[in-house]
Design a protein around this motif. Structure first.
Motif: not given
Length: 143
Positions: A50-54, A81-86
């Motif tokens: 997928q094209g993920g957004h920063f 993206m809901k986790t701090t690690k990612i």
């Protein structure tokens, strides 16, 4: 039958955003169409990525901003993206790619009033993205 109504500018922006995401995945693919998630390192075919957004798509200022969209696997993009690690892995990638100064500048822009998109500019972007997509599809033999 009446004449079909032209798509709104918002609908054209959405089409351009989808094309941008496809372009980013293709551009980052090797000659066999495989690419790597910028946050976890998973390698898969561009069609499975997928094209993920920063900065999330709610930040309209970045919706069509190529430097804000990068290859992510579905797990990282949808849930990670809901986790701090990612989130931190994405930030590290962005800083390595563009530098901390650029990230700070993007951070300031993220809270600005959303831009008013010009229809012709958006249509021109769509055309450019389609041309780049075609080039990369031919490059990897996926036409």
């Amino acid at each position: 039958m009446g004449k079909r109504k032209a798509p709104t500018i918002a609908q054209e922006v959405e089409k351009a955003a989808k094309l941008l995401q496809r372009y980013v995945r293709l551009k980052g693919s090797d000659e066999n169409g495989y690419c790597q998630c910028v946050t976890c390192g998973k390698v898969d075919h561009y069609k499975a990525m997928q094209g993920g957004h920063f900065y999330g798509r709610r930040h309209t200022v970045f919706k069509l901003f190529e430097e804000n969209v990068h290859i992510q696997c579905a797990a990282c993009n949808l849930y990670g993206m809901k986790t701090t690690k990612i989130q931190e892995a994405y930030r590290i990638y962005m800083e390595d790619m563009y530098g901390a100064r650029r990230i700070r500048a993007m951070q300031r822009l993220a809270w600005r009033k959303p831009p008013k998109f010009n229809r012709q500019d958006v249509l021109d972007l769509q055309k450019d993205f389609r041309e780049q997509i075609k080039y990369h599809e031919q490059r990897i033999g996926d036409c």
